[in-house]
Design a protein around this motif. Structure first.
Motif, mmCIF file in Angstrom:
data_model
loop_
_atom_site.group_PDB
_atom_site.id
_atom_site.type_symbol
_atom_site.label_atom_id
_atom_site.label_comp_id
_atom_site.label_asym_id
_atom_site.label_seq_id
_atom_site.Cartn_x
_atom_site.Cartn_y
_atom_site.Cartn_z
ATOM 1 N N LEU A 37 34.899 -19.175 33.283
ATOM 2 C CA LEU A 37 35.893 -18.285 33.871
ATOM 3 C C LEU A 37 37.284 -18.671 33.376
ATOM 4 N N PRO A 38 37.894 -17.875 32.486
ATOM 5 C CA PRO A 38 39.283 -18.145 32.083
ATOM 6 C C PRO A 38 40.209 -18.094 33.289
ATOM 7 N N HIS A 39 41.308 -18.787 33.203
ATOM 8 C CA HIS A 39 42.196 -18.914 34.366
ATOM 9 C C HIS A 39 42.776 -17.584 34.808
ATOM 10 N N TYR A 52 41.208 -14.688 35.071
ATOM 11 C CA TYR A 52 40.294 -13.852 35.849
ATOM 12 C C TYR A 52 40.707 -13.940 37.317
ATOM 13 N N LYS A 53 40.942 -12.801 37.947
ATOM 14 C CA LYS A 53 41.329 -12.807 39.353
ATOM 15 C C LYS A 53 40.138 -13.071 40.269
ATOM 16 N N THR A 54 38.953 -12.661 39.837
ATOM 17 C CA THR A 54 37.714 -12.872 40.579
ATOM 18 C C THR A 54 36.650 -13.337 39.592
ATOM 19 N N PRO A 55 35.506 -13.869 40.063
ATOM 20 C CA PRO A 55 34.448 -14.271 39.134
ATOM 21 C C PRO A 55 33.932 -13.118 38.277
ATOM 22 N N ASN A 56 34.105 -11.891 38.744
ATOM 23 C CA ASN A 56 33.682 -10.713 37.983
ATOM 24 C C ASN A 56 34.861 -10.019 37.317
ATOM 25 N N GLY A 57 35.922 -10.784 37.082
ATOM 26 C CA GLY A 57 37.145 -10.193 36.554
ATOM 27 C C GLY A 57 37.138 -9.921 35.066
ATOM 28 N N GLY A 58 36.010 -10.163 34.394
ATOM 29 C CA GLY A 58 35.899 -9.928 32.956
ATOM 30 C C GLY A 58 34.487 -10.195 32.507
ATOM 31 N N PRO A 59 34.241 -10.172 31.212
ATOM 32 C CA PRO A 59 32.890 -10.417 30.698
ATOM 33 C C PRO A 59 32.366 -11.790 31.123
ATOM 34 N N LEU A 60 31.047 -11.875 31.291
ATOM 35 C CA LEU A 60 30.403 -13.146 31.628
ATOM 36 C C LEU A 60 30.303 -13.983 30.352
ATOM 37 N N LEU A 61 31.031 -15.081 30.295
ATOM 38 C CA LEU A 61 31.140 -15.899 29.084
ATOM 39 C C LEU A 61 30.214 -17.104 29.186
ATOM 40 N N ILE A 62 28.952 -16.907 28.820
ATOM 41 C CA ILE A 62 27.996 -18.021 28.878
ATOM 42 C C ILE A 62 27.948 -18.793 27.568
ATOM 43 N N ASN A 63 28.386 -18.169 26.476
ATOM 44 C CA ASN A 63 28.401 -18.797 25.153
ATOM 45 C C ASN A 63 29.791 -18.689 24.551
ATOM 46 N N ALA A 64 30.142 -19.649 23.695
ATOM 47 C CA ALA A 64 31.407 -19.634 22.954
ATOM 48 C C ALA A 64 31.070 -19.797 21.475
ATOM 49 N N ARG A 65 31.501 -18.857 20.651
ATOM 50 C CA ARG A 65 31.184 -18.894 19.226
ATOM 51 C C ARG A 65 31.986 -19.985 18.528
ATOM 52 N N TRP A 93 38.464 -23.229 37.713
ATOM 53 C CA TRP A 93 38.947 -21.871 38.008
ATOM 54 C C TRP A 93 39.188 -21.724 39.500
ATOM 55 N N ARG A 94 40.263 -21.030 39.832
ATOM 56 C CA ARG A 94 40.596 -20.749 41.236
ATOM 57 C C ARG A 94 40.929 -19.275 41.369
ATOM 58 N N ALA A 95 40.391 -18.630 42.408
ATOM 59 C CA ALA A 95 40.613 -17.206 42.626
ATOM 60 C C ALA A 95 42.094 -16.915 42.851
ATOM 61 N N ARG A 96 42.522 -15.784 42.328
ATOM 62 C CA ARG A 96 43.919 -15.351 42.510
ATOM 63 C C ARG A 96 44.001 -14.295 43.607
ATOM 64 N N ASP A 97 43.193 -14.480 44.637
ATOM 65 C CA ASP A 97 43.242 -13.608 45.808
ATOM 66 C C ASP A 97 43.111 -14.487 47.050
ATOM 67 N N ASP A 98 42.779 -13.903 48.164
ATOM 68 C CA ASP A 98 42.716 -14.660 49.419
ATOM 69 C C ASP A 98 41.342 -15.262 49.695
ATOM 70 N N ASP A 128 38.069 -18.976 46.589
ATOM 71 C CA ASP A 128 36.982 -19.422 45.719
ATOM 72 C C ASP A 128 37.500 -20.353 44.628
ATOM 73 N N GLU A 129 36.749 -21.419 44.384
ATOM 74 C CA GLU A 129 37.040 -22.347 43.301
ATOM 75 C C GLU A 129 35.738 -22.738 42.631
ATOM 76 N N PHE A 130 35.740 -22.772 41.300
ATOM 77 C CA PHE A 130 34.554 -23.161 40.551
ATOM 78 C C PHE A 130 34.962 -24.027 39.365
ATOM 79 N N THR A 131 34.085 -24.933 38.986
ATOM 80 C CA THR A 131 34.177 -25.568 37.683
ATOM 81 C C THR A 131 33.102 -24.915 36.826
ATOM 82 N N THR A 132 33.508 -24.369 35.688
ATOM 83 C CA THR A 132 32.632 -23.487 34.916
ATOM 84 C C THR A 132 32.465 -23.999 33.493
ATOM 85 N N THR A 133 31.391 -23.551 32.842
ATOM 86 C CA THR A 133 31.099 -24.048 31.501
ATOM 87 C C THR A 133 30.459 -22.977 30.642
#
Length: 227
Positions: free
Chosen positions: A60-62, A64-77, A136-141, A144-149
């Motif tokens: 989750l890039p910083h 993203y306002k929510t976990p669904n705020g953009g494409p699901l990035l499971i791989n990095a080229r 990552w930390r949610a930019r709403d109320d 939510d906080e996650f460490t993502t990979t």
């Protein structure tokens, strides 16, 4: 690419493999069908101290306002990781190791049927992927906080290209310290396909096509009469 994998190594064995301190909230193992957004065990290095930590698979890039705020990035080229805004800082500062027993990939028949393959190390050792991570930390109320990979991928080697044109970056033990930043610069040189003799694969039951499938039978070779 890598979209699903299996982990069978117990937590204590995984910590010993990497000489890492294990967190007390690691995800349950074995898991024969690890899917995106699942929690997985990841190795990081903090001033030379390795830690085995849980992370959400799905970077989750910083911004993203929510976990669904953009494409699901499971791989990095690997070819673009140093320039992509989502990954470039993590590529420099937050690299990690992701271990598994093997991963799944799919081919298709002319009729469109998905045929699953299980890919594993030919020497039977645990497989270790290059990864990057991000807090990552949610930019709403929601609070939510996650460490993502995400798993770093590269062009497939010759054997893997028969199944898919991409593959995870598979690291050998001598490369772990360099990827984690414990041995200075040079991590970029590790983002290459594994040697042709490192991995092997076989067909498995289409049951694994479902992300709800579970059990050790998912990584059993398919009977030749069923292929």
């Amino acid at each position: 690419m890598c979209g699903r994998f299996a982990v069978t190594l117990p937590d204590d064995a995984m910590a010993a493999l990497f000489d890492a301190l294990a967190a007390n909230d690691l995800p349950d193992v074995p898991n024969y069908n690890v899917c995106p957004t699942n929690q997985i065990s990841v190795v990081t290095s903090d001033e030379g101290t390795r830690r085995l930590r849980p992370m959400r698979w799905g970077f989750l890039p910083h911004w993203y306002k929510t976990p669904n705020g953009g494409p699901l990035l499971i791989n990095a080229r690997s070819e673009t990781i140093a320039e992509k805004p989502a990954f470039k800082a993590a590529c420099r500062e937050r690299r990690c190791l992701i271990t598994c027993t093997g991963f799944y990939e799919w081919t298709k028949t002319p009729e469109g049927q998905r045929l699953p393959w299980y890919i594993y190390r030919a020497d039977g050792a645990p497989m270790v992927f290059a990864g990057v991570w991000q807090d990552w930390r949610a930019r709403d109320d929601s609070g939510d906080e996650f460490t993502t990979t995400a798993i770093v991928t590269c062009a497939a080697n010759d054997p893997m290209s028969k199944i898919h044109h991409r593959m995870p970056v598979v690291l050998e033990p001598d490369d772990w310290g360099k990827w984690l930043g414990e041995e200075g610069k040079g991590a970029a040189t590790l983002m290459r396909p594994a040697a042709d003799d490192v991995l092997d694969y076989f067909r498995v039951d289409p049951a694994v096509n479902s992300n709800r499938a579970a059990g050790a039978q998912l990584i059993e070779p398919l009977d030749p009469s069923e292929i």
